[in-house]
Design a protein around this motif. Structure first.
Motif, mmCIF file in Angstrom:
data_model
loop_
_atom_site.group_PDB
_atom_site.id
_atom_site.type_symbol
_atom_site.label_atom_id
_atom_site.label_comp_id
_atom_site.label_asym_id
_atom_site.label_seq_id
_atom_site.Cartn_x
_atom_site.Cartn_y
_atom_site.Cartn_z
ATOM 1 N N GLN A 1 -9.666 -3.193 -11.309
ATOM 2 C CA GLN A 1 -9.412 -4.497 -11.017
ATOM 3 C C GLN A 1 -7.997 -4.530 -12.083
ATOM 4 N N GLY A 2 -6.931 -3.708 -11.437
ATOM 5 C CA GLY A 2 -5.660 -3.791 -12.356
ATOM 6 C C GLY A 2 -4.942 -4.807 -11.895
ATOM 7 N N LYS A 3 -3.985 -5.365 -12.882
ATOM 8 C CA LYS A 3 -2.963 -6.333 -12.625
ATOM 9 C C LYS A 3 -1.673 -5.873 -13.329
ATOM 10 N N ILE A 4 -0.587 -5.946 -12.572
ATOM 11 C CA ILE A 4 0.575 -5.593 -13.533
ATOM 12 C C ILE A 4 1.555 -6.686 -13.106
ATOM 13 N N HIS A 5 2.257 -7.288 -14.173
ATOM 14 C CA HIS A 5 2.941 -8.456 -14.098
ATOM 15 C C HIS A 5 4.301 -8.124 -14.766
ATOM 16 N N TYR A 6 5.461 -8.391 -13.712
ATOM 17 C CA TYR A 6 6.773 -8.091 -14.347
ATOM 18 C C TYR A 6 7.535 -9.085 -14.081
ATOM 19 N N LEU B 1 0.698 11.343 -10.717
ATOM 20 C CA LEU B 1 0.735 11.144 -9.492
ATOM 21 C C LEU B 1 -0.329 9.876 -9.492
ATOM 22 N N VAL B 2 0.002 8.825 -8.686
ATOM 23 C CA VAL B 2 -0.640 7.573 -8.207
ATOM 24 C C VAL B 2 -1.321 7.862 -6.902
ATOM 25 N N GLN B 3 -2.662 7.856 -6.713
ATOM 26 C CA GLN B 3 -3.209 8.155 -5.576
ATOM 27 C C GLN B 3 -3.047 6.803 -4.686
ATOM 28 N N SER B 4 -3.347 7.253 -3.350
ATOM 29 C CA SER B 4 -3.338 6.036 -2.254
ATOM 30 C C SER B 4 -4.107 4.985 -2.980
ATOM 31 N N GLY B 5 -3.413 3.670 -2.435
ATOM 32 C CA GLY B 5 -4.125 2.457 -3.132
ATOM 33 C C GLY B 5 -3.257 1.151 -2.236
ATOM 34 N N GLU B 6 -3.976 0.263 -2.607
ATOM 35 C CA GLU B 6 -3.465 -1.137 -2.059
ATOM 36 C C GLU B 6 -3.658 -2.145 -2.983
ATOM 37 N N ALA B 7 -2.803 -3.024 -2.987
ATOM 38 C CA ALA B 7 -2.610 -4.149 -4.189
ATOM 39 C C ALA B 7 -1.888 -5.473 -3.401
ATOM 40 N N ASN C 1 10.032 -12.754 -10.989
ATOM 41 C CA ASN C 1 8.564 -12.810 -11.313
ATOM 42 C C ASN C 1 8.021 -12.016 -10.250
ATOM 43 N N ALA C 2 7.191 -11.063 -10.527
ATOM 44 C CA ALA C 2 6.306 -10.025 -9.779
ATOM 45 C C ALA C 2 5.230 -9.780 -10.304
ATOM 46 N N GLU C 3 3.961 -9.828 -9.420
ATOM 47 C CA GLU C 3 2.618 -9.473 -9.941
ATOM 48 C C GLU C 3 1.845 -8.637 -8.896
ATOM 49 N N LEU C 4 1.322 -7.394 -9.126
ATOM 50 C CA LEU C 4 0.706 -6.875 -8.361
ATOM 51 C C LEU C 4 -0.900 -7.179 -8.956
ATOM 52 N N SER C 5 -1.992 -7.248 -8.269
ATOM 53 C CA SER C 5 -3.140 -7.484 -8.334
ATOM 54 C C SER C 5 -4.157 -7.202 -7.510
ATOM 55 N N ASP C 6 -5.835 -7.365 -8.035
ATOM 56 C CA ASP C 6 -6.708 -6.748 -7.085
ATOM 57 C C ASP C 6 -6.673 -5.284 -6.656
ATOM 58 N N SER C 7 -6.274 -4.694 -7.670
ATOM 59 C CA SER C 7 -5.941 -3.142 -7.213
ATOM 60 C C SER C 7 -6.821 -2.251 -8.159
ATOM 61 N N ASP C 8 -7.313 -1.043 -7.586
ATOM 62 C CA ASP C 8 -7.789 0.181 -8.339
ATOM 63 C C ASP C 8 -6.979 1.177 -8.133
ATOM 64 N N TRP C 9 -6.308 1.651 -9.380
ATOM 65 C CA TRP C 9 -5.596 2.740 -9.244
ATOM 66 C C TRP C 9 -6.176 4.019 -9.848
ATOM 67 N N ARG C 10 -5.564 5.050 -9.308
ATOM 68 C CA ARG C 10 -6.170 6.470 -9.337
ATOM 69 C C ARG C 10 -4.925 7.252 -9.903
ATOM 70 N N ILE C 11 -4.865 7.744 -10.975
ATOM 71 C CA ILE C 11 -3.828 8.530 -11.409
ATOM 72 C C ILE C 11 -4.109 9.739 -11.889
ATOM 73 N N ASN D 1 0.815 -1.284 0.121
ATOM 74 C CA ASN D 1 0.119 0.161 -0.012
ATOM 75 C C ASN D 1 0.879 1.196 0.121
ATOM 76 N N TRP D 2 0.256 2.200 -0.404
ATOM 77 C CA TRP D 2 0.929 3.293 -0.648
ATOM 78 C C TRP D 2 -0.037 4.714 -0.523
ATOM 79 N N GLN D 3 0.775 5.950 -0.144
ATOM 80 C CA GLN D 3 -0.272 6.932 -0.220
ATOM 81 C C GLN D 3 -0.065 7.938 -1.409
#
Length: 884
Positions: free
Chosen positions: A472-477, A427-433, A451-461, A417-419
């Protein structure tokens, strides 16, 4: 006298027995009233209290429900089967027994603090209290604690004893008040025993120093609600210290502790820890500070599965951990101090030191040979072009070695999570993944795969006043030896500005490259169901595009829009981030019939339209720039429609050619030239040779060369020019209208005529439709008008007899029409009927008024055209001679 006493004494005894009986009969009600009064005086609400039963041994109550409430605290008590054994001579309760007592305590924690309560063990006139079953539920803020068991309390003067028994454990508590307060508690199971001792030198908790001591085997942690699959822990914990209290309740000023851990072992994952922790905890409103003193030292024994011989952890300087609290939650974390670890790996000893202070976190590696994995809350952190604010990660990592390789991965999804996250001007607003990650290291600890994956997140930029959202965003690296790969997916994505919102479904972004910089060389983007205010009633196209960074801050893009798996348009362009401007092109070319297949949805007003044949092509040049925090868009180009045929219900058009020169599409500024070979209406109206030229700008509208052929007449609109404020008024002129063809449109039995008409129809475009005022048609030459619906009838109306063969010299029609459909038609005829009164001259005037389609309904639907004509003649000013 003897006879008198023999009579009086039995009577008195009888009266005494009656009085005692009445007393026992009235006593329960009296006792119940006294109890309710006493409880209400101390603020207890009696919700239910059964009438007690009296006996020579005591008092029995069946059921009682009580409630006490103050500020944000509420206590509910429910009692079943309360029995008292009373020694009436000593005025004491020998025993108080309760079958079942239910206690519910609830506090939101938002009440005002108050003074500490006075410490005094009350002298209760009760020898013993027994509760067969006590069910307690304590709800503090968002935490709930449930207890159940049997309780026995012995309240001796200045010496209370409590015994709590549950299936898993037994708790003995002894509380004494002599020169000092002392509390001793023992918690025991069938295998283990723990003890707690408290000592207080005064009779008040205000500004007091409380001495405490704890000794317990660590195996008793199994009594706590630990996470599932937690390891079995052995060993012993000894701790002692002092607790400094403030002036008000809940005010803990400082907690001092010395903890000694001996033989701390975990059976499932072999680990052994010995050591000592010396700490001080200071609690004040909205903050807490934990200070670990330098005497703190821990020794971790061998970890064979990690090939570690031993680890010693010490504190070169005191380590201070400061927490800022907001409504019982941690809002910020500050570390100051140092932690040093000496790690033995095979024959190599490595020393690590973690320094924490106002400048951030620093790691000094004196002899690095092992990777370090750690998690922390960072108030501010920067990486490459991104910066993070209040970034925190919580989770569990698993380290294992297999086939000469190390694998580190999350045992279960971690929480990130981040502020705020900043990237350039985004600017990516506060959220959790949820974070899932795994890495593979060679035996020399070089990275082989990540391998890294962020999922189950709603992003506000946010970027200025523009906001991007991903649901319902998902980022896979993924990182391997041959390069990197980044993928992003969102169920729904949207861009919102103060003026409009654009959204898509199932958005995907993919990028590959040898390193982070190479990822920008080619980014593939796809999305479905593009939604825009201009497309509300049209099919939602799909998007495919490729973007790349040409140079620092300059991006290129090209792609296409698809409908029904066919290309609708292609586009390309570039954008400069620093200058916030860019340019692009949109091109299209498709057969009209193919476009008809793509348009599975159209606005309701265009639903009757079908595109049959022809083609269309065009292009638009786009330019955009942000000026004064507002985006400005300019578009120009050309479009062409060639030899197109279309159908509107039963009407059709063919041979349509359109050439449009677009100077600004959003401002509707441009020049359109169109021509059409033929246009046929369902009623049999066939127009040919249609042509028009329109020049439109925000300031003016110019109409040129508008004309068409209809009913043998040439219809045309003189060249007109209108300013923005003008009402659009266009006089439509016509020359050579064929009266015979015009009357055939009415399709009325017996109605015909010959002649040629000229005239003018002034048209005004209103807000609700077309308005016609002072329109006039007149006969160019004499002609004939006939209305003979049947055989001649000498008894018929004179007007109908005249119209059976009326030879007019002049014919004039004047009419008005309103947006509502109301019309007024005035028809003036001068002429004669050769077979009526020997051709005597007649002046005939008819006034026809109604609401469209009244005339057509009368003629076509009702079939009573005679009545409509008679009513019109009666309303006119013409006169017929009397029949002789």
């Amino acid at each position: 006298m003897k006879f008198t006493w023999r009579v009086v004494i039995p009577v008195l005894l009888l009266l005494l027995i009656i009085a005692i009986g009445i007393g026992f009969w009235r006593a329960p009600d009296w006792i119940r009233s006294v109890l309710i009064t006493e409880l209400e005086q101390v603020g207890v609400e009696v919700q239910q209290l059964d009438e007690p039963c009296l006996s020579w041994r005591g008092i029995t109550f069946g059921q009682a429900r009580l409630r006490w409430q103050q500020a944000a605290t509420q206590v509910d008590v429910e009692i079943e089967n309360l029995v008292t054994n009373i020694d009436w001579s000593a005025q004491r309760v020998e025993a108080l027994s309760i079958g079942h007592l239910r206690l519910h305590y609830q506090s939101s924690g938002s009440g005002m603090t108050s003074d500490w309560p006075a410490l005094q063990l009350p002298a209760l006139p009760i020898d013993q209290i027994n509760i067969d079953m006590l069910t307690a539920e304590l709800q503090l803020a968002e935490q709930t604690l449930s207890l159940q068991g049997a309780l026995q309390l012995t309240p001796k003067p200045q010496h209370w004893q409590l015994l709590w028994q549950q299936a898993a454990y037994t708790l003995n508590v002894e509380l004494k008040q002599q020169q000092a307060w002392q509390l001793n508690a023992e918690l025991s199971t069938d295998k283990h025993q723990a003890s707690l001792a408290l000592s207080l030198e005064q009779n008040s908790l205000a500004n007091a120093t409380l001495q405490w001591q704890v000794q317990a085997p660590l195996a008793m942690l199994s009594l706590l609600p630990l996470p599932e699959h937690s390891p079995s822990i052995g060993g012993e914990l000894k701790a002692n210290g002092t607790l400094l209290l403030g002036a008000q309740s809940g005010d803990w000023q400082q907690l001092l502790a010395d903890l000694t851990v001996s033989s701390f072992t975990a059976e499932q994952q072999p680990i052994a820890v010995n050591g000592k922790i010396k700490a001080a905890l200071s609690l004040i409103p909205e903050s807490a500070t934990l200070t670990l003193q330098q005497e703190t030292a821990l020794h971790v024994a061998a970890l064979p599965q990690w090939q570690l011989s031993a680890t010693d952890i010490t504190l070169p300087t005191p380590l201070q951990i400061h927490l800022a609290l907001n409504e019982s939650a941690v809002s910020s974390l500050q570390l100051q101090g140092a932690v040093q670890a000496s790690v033995q790996y095979q024959d190599v000893t490595t020393t690590w030191q973690l320094n924490a202070g106002h400048e951030g976190l620093n790691i000094d590696l004196q002899n690095p040979s092992l990777p370090v994995q750690f998690s922390a809350n960072a108030e501010r952190w920067s990486f490459a072009e991104a910066n993070f604010k209040q970034l925190a990660a919580n989770g569990q990592l698993r380290l294992q070695k297999q086939d000469e390789q190390w694998q580190i991965k999350t045992a279960s999804p971690a929480t990130l999570n981040w502020q705020q996250i900043g990237y350039q001007d985004f600017l990516v607003q506060s959220g959790e993944a949820a974070l899932n990650a795994s890495s593979l290291l060679d035996k020399d600890f070089s990275l082989r795969k990540l391998n890294a994956e962020l999922s189950d997140s709603d992003w506000r930029i946010k970027q200025g006043d523009t906001e991007y959202t991903l649901q319902q965003g998902k980022i896979h690296y993924q990182q391997e030896a041959n390069g990197l790969q980044l993928e992003l997916h969102a169920n729904q994505a949207a861009m919102q500005t103060p003026e409009q919102t654009i959204s898509v479904q199932d958005a995907q972004v993919q990028a590959k490259g040898k390193d982070l910089a190479a990822l920008k060389k080619q980014i593939q983007i796809s999305a479905n169901q593009l939604e825009h205010p201009l497309l509300q009633e049209w099919p939602k196209p799909n998007l495919q595009m490729v973007a790349s960074e040409k140079r620092a801050g300059v991006w290129l893009a090209e792609g296409q829009l698809l409908l029904a798996q066919k290309q609708l348009a292609e586009f390309s362009g570039q954008h400069q981030l620093a200058e916030a401007k860019g340019q692009g092109q949109v091109r299209w070319q498709w057969p009209v019939a193919e476009l008809q297949q793509m348009l599975t949805r159209k606005p309701k007003a265009l639903s009757p339209l079908s595109l049959v044949a022809g083609s269309s092509q065009g292009e638009l040049a786009l330019q955009w720039q942000k000026v004064d925090e507002q985006w400005q868009l300019h578009s120009s180009g050309q479009t062409h429609v060639d030899d197109t045929a279309l159908v509107w219900q039963e009407s059709s058009a063919s041979g349509l050619f359109v050439d449009a020169d677009i100077k600004d599409m959003l401002a509707l500024h441009g020049h359109v030239k169109a021509r059409m070979s033929a246009f046929a209406l369902a009623a049999g109206i066939n127009a040919t040779e249609l042509s028009a030229e329109i020049d439109h700008s925000p300031e003016r509208l110019i109409l040129n060369n508008i004309s068409w052929q209809l009913l043998d007449a040439k219809w045309y609109v003189p060249d007109q020019q209108f300013s923005k404020q003008d009402t659009i008024q266009a006089p439509v002129a016509l020359l050579g209208l064929n009266l015979e063809k015009l009357l055939k449109l009415f399709d009325v039995h017996g109605l015909s005529g010959q002649g040629t008409l000229d005239g003018a129809i002034p048209i005004t475009l209103g807000d609700d439709g077309v308005v016609v005022r002072d329109a006039e048609l007149h006969a160019r030459i004499p002609g004939v008008l006939r209305y003979a619906p049947g055989e001649p009838d000498p008894n018929a109306n004179i007007g109908l007899q005249v119209l059976r063969d009326f030879h007019y010299q002049t014919l004039r029609v004047r009419f008005d029409y309103q947006e509502s459909g109301e019309y007024i038609v005035k028809l003036t005829l001068n002429g004669s009927n050769p077979s009526f009164y020997n051709g005597y001259p007649i002046n005939l005037t008819m006034n026809i008024q109604g609401k469209l389609p009244g005339l057509f309904k009368a003629a076509v639907f009702s079939g009573d055209f005679n009545k409509h004509i008679l009513e019109s003649i009666g309303a006119g000013t013409g006169k017929l001679p009397t029949q002789q």
